[in-house]
Design an enzyme around this catalytic site. Structure first.
Site, PDB file in Angstrom:
ATOM      1  N   SER A 159     -54.222 -24.118 -22.138  1.00  0.00           N
ATOM      2  CA  SER A 159     -54.269 -24.937 -20.920  1.00  0.00           C
ATOM      3  C   SER A 159     -54.747 -24.072 -19.760  1.00  0.00           C
ATOM      4  O   SER A 159     -54.554 -22.846 -19.771  1.00  0.00           O
ATOM      5  CB  SER A 159     -52.868 -25.460 -20.599  1.00  0.00           C
ATOM      6  OG  SER A 159     -52.842 -26.032 -19.307  1.00  0.00           O
ATOM      7  N   TYR A 185     -44.232 -22.189 -18.932  1.00  0.00           N
ATOM      8  CA  TYR A 185     -45.345 -22.906 -19.598  1.00  0.00           C
ATOM      9  C   TYR A 185     -46.604 -22.043 -19.562  1.00  0.00           C
ATOM     10  O   TYR A 185     -47.272 -21.861 -20.579  1.00  0.00           O
ATOM     11  CB  TYR A 185     -45.577 -24.247 -18.901  1.00  0.00           C
ATOM     12  CG  TYR A 185     -46.679 -25.091 -19.534  1.00  0.00           C
ATOM     13  CD1 TYR A 185     -46.570 -25.535 -20.850  1.00  0.00           C
ATOM     14  CD2 TYR A 185     -47.824 -25.449 -18.815  1.00  0.00           C
ATOM     15  CE1 TYR A 185     -47.574 -26.312 -21.431  1.00  0.00           C
ATOM     16  CE2 TYR A 185     -48.822 -26.227 -19.382  1.00  0.00           C
ATOM     17  CZ  TYR A 185     -48.691 -26.661 -20.691  1.00  0.00           C
ATOM     18  OH  TYR A 185     -49.690 -27.423 -21.261  1.00  0.00           O
TER      19      TYR A 185
HETATM   20  N1  LIG Z   1     -52.190 -33.567 -21.426  1.00  0.00           N
HETATM   21  C1  LIG Z   1     -52.712 -32.621 -20.669  1.00  0.00           C
HETATM   22  O1  LIG Z   1     -53.081 -32.858 -19.503  1.00  0.00           O
HETATM   23  C2  LIG Z   1     -52.861 -31.227 -21.198  1.00  0.00           C
HETATM   24  C3  LIG Z   1     -53.449 -30.252 -20.372  1.00  0.00           C
HETATM   25  C4  LIG Z   1     -53.578 -28.964 -20.840  1.00  0.00           C
HETATM   26  C5  LIG Z   1     -53.120 -28.645 -22.098  1.00  0.00           C
HETATM   27  N2  LIG Z   1     -52.537 -29.595 -22.894  1.00  0.00           N
HETATM   28  C6  LIG Z   1     -52.035 -29.201 -24.221  1.00  0.00           C
HETATM   29  O2  LIG Z   1     -52.443 -30.143 -25.177  1.00  0.00           O
HETATM   30  C7  LIG Z   1     -51.518 -30.176 -26.252  1.00  0.00           C
HETATM   31  C8  LIG Z   1     -51.187 -31.606 -26.615  1.00  0.00           C
HETATM   32  O3  LIG Z   1     -50.569 -32.213 -25.508  1.00  0.00           O
HETATM   33  P1  LIG Z   1     -50.551 -33.787 -25.220  1.00  0.00           P
HETATM   34  O4  LIG Z   1     -51.001 -33.945 -23.826  1.00  0.00           O
HETATM   35  O5  LIG Z   1     -51.202 -34.537 -26.296  1.00  0.00           O
HETATM   36  O6  LIG Z   1     -48.963 -34.019 -25.199  1.00  0.00           O
HETATM   37  P2  LIG Z   1     -47.980 -34.997 -26.014  1.00  0.00           P
HETATM   38  O7  LIG Z   1     -48.517 -36.379 -26.044  1.00  0.00           O
HETATM   39  O8  LIG Z   1     -46.637 -34.766 -25.448  1.00  0.00           O
HETATM   40  O9  LIG Z   1     -48.067 -34.394 -27.466  1.00  0.00           O
HETATM   41  C9  LIG Z   1     -47.434 -33.175 -27.777  1.00  0.00           C
HETATM   42  C10 LIG Z   1     -46.957 -33.221 -29.183  1.00  0.00           C
HETATM   43  O10 LIG Z   1     -46.216 -32.016 -29.464  1.00  0.00           O
HETATM   44  C11 LIG Z   1     -45.111 -32.385 -30.207  1.00  0.00           C
HETATM   45  N3  LIG Z   1     -44.022 -31.403 -30.156  1.00  0.00           N
HETATM   46  C12 LIG Z   1     -43.299 -31.020 -29.085  1.00  0.00           C
HETATM   47  N4  LIG Z   1     -42.344 -30.155 -29.474  1.00  0.00           N
HETATM   48  C13 LIG Z   1     -42.474 -30.004 -30.814  1.00  0.00           C
HETATM   49  C14 LIG Z   1     -41.770 -29.269 -31.792  1.00  0.00           C
HETATM   50  N5  LIG Z   1     -40.701 -28.511 -31.499  1.00  0.00           N
HETATM   51  N6  LIG Z   1     -42.160 -29.352 -33.082  1.00  0.00           N
HETATM   52  C15 LIG Z   1     -43.216 -30.124 -33.418  1.00  0.00           C
HETATM   53  N7  LIG Z   1     -43.906 -30.864 -32.544  1.00  0.00           N
HETATM   54  C16 LIG Z   1     -43.536 -30.795 -31.251  1.00  0.00           C
HETATM   55  C17 LIG Z   1     -44.664 -33.699 -29.630  1.00  0.00           C
HETATM   56  O11 LIG Z   1     -43.809 -34.331 -30.546  1.00  0.00           O
HETATM   57  P3  LIG Z   1     -42.759 -35.472 -30.065  1.00  0.00           P
HETATM   58  O12 LIG Z   1     -43.603 -36.678 -29.859  1.00  0.00           O
HETATM   59  O13 LIG Z   1     -41.832 -35.545 -31.231  1.00  0.00           O
HETATM   60  O14 LIG Z   1     -42.121 -34.971 -28.810  1.00  0.00           O
HETATM   61  C18 LIG Z   1     -45.991 -34.388 -29.454  1.00  0.00           C
HETATM   62  O15 LIG Z   1     -46.385 -35.018 -30.646  1.00  0.00           O
HETATM   63  C19 LIG Z   1     -50.330 -29.335 -25.811  1.00  0.00           C
HETATM   64  O16 LIG Z   1     -50.399 -28.071 -26.442  1.00  0.00           O
HETATM   65  C20 LIG Z   1     -50.529 -29.183 -24.320  1.00  0.00           C
HETATM   66  O17 LIG Z   1     -49.977 -27.977 -23.819  1.00  0.00           O
HETATM   67  C21 LIG Z   1     -52.414 -30.872 -22.474  1.00  0.00           C
END
Ligand SMILES: NC(=O)c1ccc[n+]([C@@H]2O[C@H](COP(=O)([O-])OP(=O)(O)OC[C@H]3O[C@@H](n4cnc5c(N)ncnc54)[C@H](OP(=O)(O)O)[C@@H]3O)[C@@H](O)[C@H]2O)c1
Length: 312
Positions: A159, A185
């Site tokens: 990120s 984070y």
């Molecule tokens: N969205 C943004 O703006 C953004 C920006 C920069 C970087 N990112 C990165 O993109 C990636 C995906 O994020 P997203 O936006 O798609 O978020 P999201 O919708 O919250 O998806 C994150 C996933 O990680 C899973 N997770 C969390 N803790 C876990 C654990 N202990 N074991 C296994 N799975 C776990 C969650 O499972 P549950 O559903 O069970 O909680 C969820 O399926 C992340 O690495 C995030 O840091 C996102």
């Protein structure tokens, strides 16, 4: 100095667009956190290109619903669900022990952001434990399967928040310093980049390359710990009126590009955003990659510290 990688794609490209024309038949992929947010669209694009995809998730009911949806929309029946809790090393070990045969693409996508202070039973800070330690153990446990694939790729979803903090080796787990959710984070997301640097150095001889990326800003469940007020403040920092959320399909594009593009054959240890290799960060900007995140010495140190942590 290596040449910065650019592609015909941009911030608005979708995962389906970047994988168009790429045939992933007989390739096998794992997407962590594949039942939510950009993980769903990453998995869908890989399955749509013919890959066998395993959604590695802690909520298998959500995983089953997502798998059914991906099968329905792509016609690819080879979409599976397997339980994985990255904060639980026993769960990671069970996942890797169960894995059989080669693995061509590992997308370390799952993550938590800016959570209140939580610790694993070992006392590890939860964001570092989930985002870095869990994915490190997963990739290391799957090393044999990745090596067996010949030319495997590991995708480390980082990120722009890595710009908020290097890895603070003196107190990774916030024992001495006051806990700050964004610093934790940021530290974990820097660790995701350093993992790409040292992982490539160690594993390139086995045909495994690791790259990191910033997906963009996408409204997903990731913001669950962040208030609307704080989100607005962050948006202002990230460009104010010019700020645009990406859709999940656009947010998954850089992951899918890094996982599949022939333009990245043999390329590792780099950081991408908006479907191109990032420029060095300029102080004050929220774009680009920090020098400390690509520092080979810090990458090697993190690898060693991580191995010691997991062995303790
Ligand atoms: N969205 C943004 O703006 C953004 C920006 C920069 C970087 N990112 C990165 O993109 C990636 C995906 O994020 P997203 O936006 O798609 O978020 P999201 O919708 O919250 O998806 C994150 C996933 O990680 C899973 N997770 C969390 N803790 C876990 C654990 N202990 N074991 C296994 N799975 C776990 C969650 O499972 P549950 O559903 O069970 O909680 C969820 O399926 C992340 O690495 C995030 O840091 C996102």
């Amino acid at each position: 100095m290596s040449v910065r990688i650019t592609t015909p794609f941009s911030a608005t490209s979708t995962a389906a667009e970047v994988v168009q024309g790429i045939d992933l038949t007989s390739r096998r992929a794992v997407v962590t956190g594949g039942a939510s947010g950009i993980g769903v669209e990453t998995a869908r694009a890989l399955a749509g290109a013919g890959a066998e995809v395993t959604l590695a998730v802690r909520d298998t009911a959500a995983g089953d619903r997502t798998a059914a949806d991906i099968i329905a929309t792509t016609g690819n029946k080879a979409v599976f669900v397997s339980r994985l809790d990255l904060a639980d090393q026993d769960s990671v070990a069970a996942f890797t022990a169960d894995w059989d045969g080669p693995l061509h693409i590992l997308v370390n996508n799952a993550g938590i952001m800016a959570s209140p202070l939580m610790r694993t039973p070992q006392g590890w800070e939860m964001q570092f434990a989930t985002n870095h330690l869990g994915h490190f153990a997963l990739a290391r446990g799957l090393h044999g399967a990745l090596a067996a694939a010949g030319g495997a790729r590991v995708v480390s979803v980082s990120s722009s928040a890595h710009l908020r903090s290097p890895v603070v080796f003196d107190d990774i787990h916030f024992i001495e310093r006051e806990y700050e959710p964004w610093a934790a984070y940021g530290q974990s997301k820097t660790a995701n980049v350093l993992f790409a640097v040292e992982g490539t150095r160690r594993w390139a001889a086995d045909g495994i390359t690791v790259n990191a990326l910033m997906p963009g800003a996408i409204q997903t469940n990731l913001q669950r710990y962040v208030s609307e007020e704080e989100l607005n403040r962050l948006r202002a920092q990230m460009g104010g009126g010019d700020f645009l959320w990406k859709t999940p399909e656009q947010g998954a594009a850089t992951s899918v590009l890094v996982a599949t593009s022939p333009l990245l054959d043999g390329v590792g240890g780099r950081y991408f955003e908006d479907c191109a290799e990032a420029e060095p960060n300029v102080a004050g900007s929220r774009r680009g990659v920090a020098a400390y995140a690509l520092d080979p010495a810090a990458a090697q140190r993190l690898w060693e510290v991580t191995e010691q942590t997991l062995a303790a």
